[in-house]
Write a protein that holds these residues in place. Sequence first.
Motif, PDB file in Angstrom:
ATOM      1  N   ASP A 266     -17.967  15.059   5.243  1.00 36.98           N
ATOM      2  CA  ASP A 266     -17.972  13.519   5.249  1.00 36.98           C
ATOM      3  C   ASP A 266     -17.124  12.937   3.837  1.00 36.98           C
ATOM      4  OD1 ASP A 266     -19.453  13.896   4.014  1.00 36.98           O
ATOM      5  OD2 ASP A 266     -20.266  11.514   4.904  1.00 36.98           O
ATOM      6  N   ALA A 267     -17.096  12.003   3.942  1.00 43.97           N
ATOM      7  CA  ALA A 267     -15.709  11.216   2.774  1.00 43.97           C
ATOM      8  C   ALA A 267     -16.698  12.590   1.820  1.00 43.97           C
ATOM      9  CB  ALA A 267     -15.878  10.051   2.863  1.00 43.97           C
ATOM     10  N   ALA A 268     -18.120  12.342   2.217  1.00 48.80           N
ATOM     11  CA  ALA A 268     -18.639  12.453   0.578  1.00 48.80           C
ATOM     12  C   ALA A 268     -18.929  13.291   0.181  1.00 48.80           C
ATOM     13  CB  ALA A 268     -20.429  12.080   0.177  1.00 48.80           C
ATOM     14  N   ALA A 269     -18.288  14.428   0.901  1.00 43.01           N
ATOM     15  CA  ALA A 269     -18.362  16.312   0.556  1.00 43.01           C
ATOM     16  C   ALA A 269     -17.203  16.767  -0.087  1.00 43.01           C
ATOM     17  CB  ALA A 269     -18.887  16.562   1.568  1.00 43.01           C
ATOM     18  N   VAL A 270     -16.629  15.682  -0.131  1.00 40.69           N
ATOM     19  CA  VAL A 270     -15.138  16.224  -0.670  1.00 40.69           C
ATOM     20  C   VAL A 270     -14.447  15.668  -2.164  1.00 40.69           C
ATOM     21  CG1 VAL A 270     -14.703  17.662   1.227  1.00 40.69           C
ATOM     22  CG2 VAL A 270     -13.589  15.604   0.934  1.00 40.69           C
ATOM     23  N   GLU A 271     -13.840  15.924  -2.696  1.00 34.81           N
ATOM     24  CA  GLU A 271     -13.723  15.358  -3.877  1.00 34.81           C
ATOM     25  C   GLU A 271     -11.781  14.533  -3.338  1.00 34.81           C
ATOM     26  OE1 GLU A 271     -12.550  17.070  -7.120  1.00 34.81           O
ATOM     27  OE2 GLU A 271     -15.242  17.069  -7.368  1.00 34.81           O
TER      28      GLU A 271
ATOM     29  N   LEU B 148     -17.877  18.647  12.618  1.00 38.27           N
ATOM     30  CA  LEU B 148     -17.424  17.601  12.427  1.00 38.27           C
ATOM     31  C   LEU B 148     -16.647  17.326  11.344  1.00 38.27           C
ATOM     32  CD1 LEU B 148     -19.703  14.939  14.101  1.00 38.27           C
ATOM     33  CD2 LEU B 148     -18.308  16.306  15.490  1.00 38.27           C
ATOM     34  N   VAL B 149     -15.342  16.925  11.015  1.00 40.19           N
ATOM     35  CA  VAL B 149     -14.602  16.410   9.968  1.00 40.19           C
ATOM     36  C   VAL B 149     -13.943  14.834   9.845  1.00 40.19           C
ATOM     37  CG1 VAL B 149     -12.818  17.398   8.575  1.00 40.19           C
ATOM     38  CG2 VAL B 149     -14.310  19.424   9.802  1.00 40.19           C
ATOM     39  N   THR B 150     -14.860  14.349   9.064  1.00 43.11           N
ATOM     40  CA  THR B 150     -14.338  12.741   8.984  1.00 43.11           C
ATOM     41  C   THR B 150     -13.843  12.277   7.758  1.00 43.11           C
ATOM     42  OG1 THR B 150     -15.106  11.157   9.894  1.00 43.11           O
ATOM     43  CG2 THR B 150     -16.709  12.216   9.332  1.00 43.11           C
ATOM     44  N   SER B 151     -12.973  11.599   7.633  1.00 43.51           N
ATOM     45  CA  SER B 151     -12.961  10.410   6.176  1.00 43.51           C
ATOM     46  C   SER B 151     -13.782   9.170   6.130  1.00 43.51           C
ATOM     47  CB  SER B 151     -11.002   9.802   6.868  1.00 43.51           C
ATOM     48  OG  SER B 151     -11.154  11.208   6.445  1.00 43.51           O
ATOM     49  N   ASN B 152     -14.907   9.272   7.259  1.00 45.28           N
ATOM     50  CA  ASN B 152     -16.052   8.569   6.926  1.00 45.28           C
ATOM     51  C   ASN B 152     -17.178   8.782   6.603  1.00 45.28           C
ATOM     52  OD1 ASN B 152     -17.438   6.178   8.172  1.00 45.28           O
ATOM     53  ND2 ASN B 152     -16.259   5.437   9.611  1.00 45.28           N
ATOM     54  N   TYR B 153     -18.144   8.380   6.552  1.00 45.41           N
ATOM     55  CA  TYR B 153     -19.379   8.832   5.809  1.00 45.41           C
ATOM     56  C   TYR B 153     -20.403   9.067   7.272  1.00 45.41           C
ATOM     57  CZ  TYR B 153     -17.346   7.146   1.852  1.00 45.41           C
ATOM     58  OH  TYR B 153     -16.296   6.800   0.094  1.00 45.41           O
ATOM     59  N   GLU B 154     -21.483  10.617   6.858  1.00 46.37           N
ATOM     60  CA  GLU B 154     -22.344  10.583   7.851  1.00 46.37           C
ATOM     61  C   GLU B 154     -23.134   9.952   8.850  1.00 46.37           C
ATOM     62  OE1 GLU B 154     -25.390  14.184   7.859  1.00 46.37           O
ATOM     63  OE2 GLU B 154     -24.479  14.707   5.992  1.00 46.37           O
ATOM     64  N   HIS B 155     -23.560   9.378   7.459  1.00 43.75           N
ATOM     65  CA  HIS B 155     -24.540   7.744   8.613  1.00 43.75           C
ATOM     66  C   HIS B 155     -23.388   7.028   9.473  1.00 43.75           C
ATOM     67  CE1 HIS B 155     -22.902   5.503   5.338  1.00 43.75           C
ATOM     68  NE2 HIS B 155     -23.338   4.403   5.934  1.00 43.75           N
ATOM     69  N   ARG B 156     -22.696   7.010   8.883  1.00 41.07           N
ATOM     70  CA  ARG B 156     -22.266   6.168   9.903  1.00 41.07           C
ATOM     71  C   ARG B 156     -21.933   7.075  11.863  1.00 41.07           C
ATOM     72  NH1 ARG B 156     -18.060   4.109   5.888  1.00 41.07           N
ATOM     73  NH2 ARG B 156     -19.469   2.372   5.321  1.00 41.07           N
ATOM     74  N   VAL B 157     -21.416   8.275  11.050  1.00 40.59           N
ATOM     75  CA  VAL B 157     -21.070   9.445  12.376  1.00 40.59           C
ATOM     76  C   VAL B 157     -22.393   9.083  13.326  1.00 40.59           C
ATOM     77  CG1 VAL B 157     -20.752  11.643  13.182  1.00 40.59           C
ATOM     78  CG2 VAL B 157     -19.740  10.295  11.306  1.00 40.59           C
ATOM     79  N   ARG B 158     -23.809   9.704  12.402  1.00 36.55           N
ATOM     80  CA  ARG B 158     -24.965   9.657  13.239  1.00 36.55           C
ATOM     81  C   ARG B 158     -25.258   8.257  14.465  1.00 36.55           C
ATOM     82  NH1 ARG B 158     -27.681  14.599  12.059  1.00 36.55           N
ATOM     83  NH2 ARG B 158     -27.423  15.648  10.277  1.00 36.55           N
ATOM     84  N   GLY B 159     -24.629   7.255  13.069  1.00 41.02           N
ATOM     85  CA  GLY B 159     -25.243   5.993  14.276  1.00 41.02           C
ATOM     86  C   GLY B 159     -24.455   6.108  15.236  1.00 41.02           C
ATOM     87  N   ARG B 160     -23.034   6.159  15.726  1.00 40.91           N
ATOM     88  CA  ARG B 160     -22.248   6.201  16.466  1.00 40.91           C
ATOM     89  C   ARG B 160     -22.584   7.108  17.398  1.00 40.91           C
ATOM     90  NH1 ARG B 160     -16.719   4.811  13.979  1.00 40.91           N
ATOM     91  NH2 ARG B 160     -16.826   3.055  13.310  1.00 40.91           N
ATOM     92  N   PHE B 161     -22.575   8.192  17.099  1.00 35.17           N
ATOM     93  CA  PHE B 161     -23.629   9.871  18.204  1.00 35.17           C
ATOM     94  C   PHE B 161     -24.709   9.017  18.621  1.00 35.17           C
ATOM     95  CE2 PHE B 161     -20.626  13.057  17.419  1.00 35.17           C
ATOM     96  CZ  PHE B 161     -19.299  12.577  16.899  1.00 35.17           C
ATOM     97  N   ALA B 162     -25.681   8.807  18.072  1.00 35.18           N
ATOM     98  CA  ALA B 162     -26.636   8.225  18.293  1.00 35.18           C
ATOM     99  C   ALA B 162     -26.594   7.203  19.199  1.00 35.18           C
ATOM    100  CB  ALA B 162     -27.683   7.939  17.311  1.00 35.18           C
ATOM    101  N   ARG B 163     -25.793   6.885  19.407  1.00 32.02           N
ATOM    102  CA  ARG B 163     -25.657   4.683  20.306  1.00 32.02           C
ATOM    103  C   ARG B 163     -24.931   5.600  21.278  1.00 32.02           C
ATOM    104  NH1 ARG B 163     -23.373   0.058  18.138  1.00 32.02           N
ATOM    105  NH2 ARG B 163     -23.626  -0.490  19.905  1.00 32.02           N
ATOM    106  N   THR B 164     -23.993   6.614  21.065  1.00 26.89           N
ATOM    107  CA  THR B 164     -23.188   6.977  22.608  1.00 26.89           C
ATOM    108  C   THR B 164     -23.693   8.486  23.014  1.00 26.89           C
ATOM    109  OG1 THR B 164     -21.724   8.464  20.828  1.00 26.89           O
ATOM    110  CG2 THR B 164     -20.784   6.472  21.455  1.00 26.89           C
ATOM    111  N   GLY B 165     -24.447   9.224  22.465  1.00 17.43           N
ATOM    112  CA  GLY B 165     -25.692  10.289  22.849  1.00 17.43           C
ATOM    113  C   GLY B 165     -24.448  11.921  22.594  1.00 17.43           C
ATOM    114  N   LEU B 166     -23.514  11.928  21.622  1.00 20.16           N
ATOM    115  CA  LEU B 166     -23.325  13.118  21.306  1.00 20.16           C
ATOM    116  C   LEU B 166     -24.235  13.618  20.894  1.00 20.16           C
ATOM    117  CD1 LEU B 166     -19.679  12.021  21.302  1.00 20.16           C
ATOM    118  CD2 LEU B 166     -20.406  12.520  22.461  1.00 20.16           C
ATOM    119  N   PRO B 167     -24.055  15.010  20.742  1.00 21.65           N
ATOM    120  CA  PRO B 167     -25.066  15.887  19.792  1.00 21.65           C
ATOM    121  C   PRO B 167     -23.731  15.794  18.250  1.00 21.65           C
ATOM    122  CG  PRO B 167     -23.646  16.999  21.304  1.00 21.65           C
ATOM    123  CD  PRO B 167     -23.462  15.478  22.046  1.00 21.65           C
TER     124      PRO B 167
END
Length: 215
Positions: free
Chosen positions: A125-130, A99-118
């Motif tokens: 995420d946004a914190a991983a790159v400058e 996954l390559v996102t402009s969001n943050y990992e904790h939000r992605v994990r939260g949404r994936f947990a709620r939607t059942g995605l692995p």
Amino acid sequence: MKYVLFDVDGTLIDAVANQRQVWRTWAQQHGLDPDEVHQVALRTTPMETFARVAPDQDPRECLAALHELEDDDVRSGVYSAYDGASELLGALRPGAWALVTSNYEHRVRGRFARTGLPVPEVLVDAAAVEEGKPSPVPYLRAAARLGAAPGDCLVVEDAPSGVRAGLRAGMTVWGVNTPVPVDGVHRHFGTLRAAVRDILAFASGSPSPASPNTS
């Protein structure tokens, strides 16, 4: 070996209405026109948005307020995975996608947990790159963590900035969930569901239909 790199919001998770509501609430809190703010936010980064719509306010405080609203949305917002997302991610080999996102990992994990995605092993995420999209850095970072050459990677995106990032990284880029192709994509699918078979074929190294556009 082939690899697949997915954008998240707008590609796997339908968060359009959520982002609109987050920006609407933020704008109302700051006494601004919600529709005008949202239109600016669609085309710019949050810090650029603040500079344009609230130049007299502290951008750090603006960002903190936005982050709080986004975190609240992860906990209580109503959203869903796009049709085909669960089937697609569940069929991909572990270690062959990210996954390559402009969001943050904790939000992605939260949404994936709620939607059942692995959640895969690699999540950039946004914190991983400058430098975020449209810089190629996020996609190149994901490829490096997977041990993949850029030429062996497929980027699946819905947004122009993400498409440009994938192209600049020297990767194959397919667009999904847009009525018309984003400029530069190698193939276009109107929905994620329509792309599932072909993405899995790419990942397995099998040939797929050569048509550049698929509805």
